[in-house]
Enzyme design. Structure first.
Site, PDB file in Angstrom:
ATOM      1  N   ASP A 211       0.627  -1.321  -0.105  1.00  0.00           N
ATOM      2  CA  ASP A 211      -0.381  -0.224  -0.212  1.00  0.00           C
ATOM      3  C   ASP A 211       0.522   1.188  -0.334  1.00  0.00           C
ATOM      4  OD1 ASP A 211       1.112  -0.109   2.157  1.00  0.00           O
ATOM      5  OD2 ASP A 211      -0.582   0.244   3.275  1.00  0.00           O
ATOM      6  N   LYS A 375      19.160  41.334  -5.206  1.00  0.00           N
ATOM      7  CA  LYS A 375      18.022  40.653  -6.138  1.00  0.00           C
ATOM      8  C   LYS A 375      16.808  40.913  -5.939  1.00  0.00           C
ATOM      9  CE  LYS A 375      18.042  35.662  -4.663  1.00  0.00           C
ATOM     10  NZ  LYS A 375      18.966  34.332  -5.469  1.00  0.00           N
ATOM     11  N   GLY A 408      17.252  29.561 -12.082  1.00  0.00           N
ATOM     12  CA  GLY A 408      16.777  30.821 -13.034  1.00  0.00           C
ATOM     13  C   GLY A 408      17.449  32.203 -12.434  1.00  0.00           C
TER      14      GLY A 408
END
Length: 495
Positions: A211, A375, A408
């Site tokens: 399971d 940033k 990124g």
């Protein structure tokens, strides 16, 4: 029994409680024999009692004092075992030569009413099994027999028995003090660490039931052992975390002496504070889960932020290893021109500064520059704007970060550095998650090379990326495990 005999009997009875060794039992036994003797033999029994009592207490104090030293200093005692021998006076096998002073010290005056009662003190070789540092080692003491039969000398073993005893002591010294287990998070790294340490991974089953529930079973004895579990909580994060928790629980229930979890990559580390209302501090919650399961120590590589160490209580020390030391050796071999270490955000300035100091100290670079990128994120995983603080013109730049997720940020930072006149751009990160398009972004970026550590298992796509270089953190982790087990300094690895 006269008054002198009563006093000696009372003192030896108290020594039975304090010494915790069978030598005091021998003294009390002889005292009882003396009490049952006739009045004409009282003086002779008292003298015999005095000799046995003094020698028994001296031996017990010598051995017990050493064990108490180990306990006070919290030193490891490995598989203590007491050997008892019954040496018969009529046996005359082939003997090995014993020191003359040993034979003299072992001869004890006997009581003829108790010829078959022979009790031997614990072999002092047991003390040598303490994993003490060399300054606490106690020199070998001769084994002494407390006998009430006719003038029996010290324990005499045949040549074969002596060889077997030496082999057993050597096996106890080197077998099983350290156990290494691994989950399914990064089996390749675990095998590499085990190979460097010269041991095998522990036998265990870490699988799934039908399971989907986690099935954990340990197939070897860990009672009283120093156990290390290597399991990064990398994707799939919840699966690996549940495996780690259940392995800790299983080993605790199996009576392991100490459990150290080696987490090369600590999942949920980026959720270390509340940035907005109604959000969890997941890094702290994971720490509480691990601590509740009964871990004794944590070894991690480049935690996302240092305050995660404080999420664990004072009972659980955390060793946050600097993975940058592996990258320093890699970049030191390159012909760097006017190098500049760049932090991709304000939070990583300290990490970049340490990387710069290590590179300068080890390879003699002078005037290594330091720069920072500020940033602004539009949302999680997407950077809106980047501003450079520092000069990178005509320089070889190394962007240092703790992890690369979708790549990124690091790819955009490389573009900003190129626009500002950087000669070449490299990147180094301890954890290469490379989620989603991360691998492809690095392959098409302006970076010369992106270096990561193998804290997270690799994949065929990563291996095919020519710009991606993976270094091994196994030697650093293996040396850390060895130093902790041997009670040596870890900070010395980074000096």
């Amino acid at each position: 029994m006269n008054n002198a005999s009563k006093v000696l009997y009372q003192r030896l009875s108290r020594s039975v409680i304090t010494s915790r060794w069978t030598s005091s039992s021998a003294g009390s036994h002889v005292a009882v024999a003396a009490a049952s003797s006739t009045n004409s033999e009282t003086n002779r029994a008292s003298q015999s009692l005095l000799g046995v009592g003094i020698l028994g207490l001296a031996t017990a104090a010598s051995v017990y004092g050493t064990v108490a030293l180990c306990e006070r200093r919290n030193l490891c005692i490995k598989d203590p075992m007491t050997e008892y021998y019954s040496v018969l006076a009529h046996d005359e096998p082939e003997q090995y030569e014993m020191p003359e002073e040993t034979k003299k010290a072992a001869v004890i005056e006997n009581d003829t009413n108790h010829k078959n009662n022979e009790i031997m003190a614990p072999s002092p070789s047991v003390v040598e099994q303490c994993e003490c540092e060399h300054e606490y080692n106690v020199p070998e003491q001769p084994a002494v027999i407390f006998s009430t039969s006719a003038a029996v000398s010290a324990a005499e073993l045949t040549v074969e028995e002596k060889k077997l005893e030496d082999a057993a002591i050597a096996a106890r010294k080197h077998a099983g003090g350290l156990k290494l287990f691994s989950g399914n998070g990064n089996i390749a790294l675990s095998k590499e660490i085990a190979k460097i340490l010269g041991i095998n991974l522990g036998k265990a089953t870490v699988g799934r039931f039908a399971d989907g529930e986690v099935n954990v079973m340990i197939h070897e004895n860990v009672r009283g052992k120093d156990v290390y579990i290597i399991q990064p909580t990398c994707p799939p994060v919840n699966e690996n975390l549940m495996e780690l928790l259940l392995m800790v629980s299983t080993l605790n229930r199996a009576s392991a002496r100490r459990i150290t979890v080696v987490i090369p990559y600590y999942g949920y580390a980026r959720q270390d504070r509340k940035m907005q209302a109604r959000v969890p501090i997941s890094a702290a919650d994971v720490a509480r889960l691990l601590e509740a399961m009964g871990i004794d120590r944590v070894i991690a590589v480049d935690l996302h932020c240092g305050q995660i160490q404080g999420f664990f209580g004072p009972r659980v020390p955390v060793d946050n290893l600097d993975g940058g030391i592996v990258g320093i050796n890699h970049f030191g071999d390159k012909d760097l021109h006017n190098p500049v270490i760049v932090s991709p955000d304000a939070g990583g300035v300290y990490r970049a500064k340490k990387f710069r100091e290590g590179l300068s100290h080890k390879f003699g670079y002078d005037d290594i520059g330091l720069a920072m990128i500020i940033k602004q994120r539009a949302r999680a995983g997407q950077v809106d704007q980047m501003d450079l603080v520092g000069d990178v013109h005509d320089s070889d730049c190394i962007i240092v970060d703790d992890m690369i997720d979708t790549a990124g940020t690091i790819c955009k930072a490389a573009e900003v550095l190129k626009e500002k006149g950087a000669r070449r751009v490299f990147a180094f990160a301890s954890h290469g998650l490379l989620s989603g398009p991360g691998n492809q972004r690095i392959a098409s970026s302006v970076m010369e090379e992106c270096v990561i550590l193998n804290t997270i298992p690799s994949s065929p796509e990563r291996d095919a990326n020519e710009k991606l270089v993976q270094l091994s953190v196994a030697p650093l982790l293996a040396q850390t495990i060895f130093n902790i087990h041997a009670k040596k300094s870890i900070s010395a690895l980074f000096k």
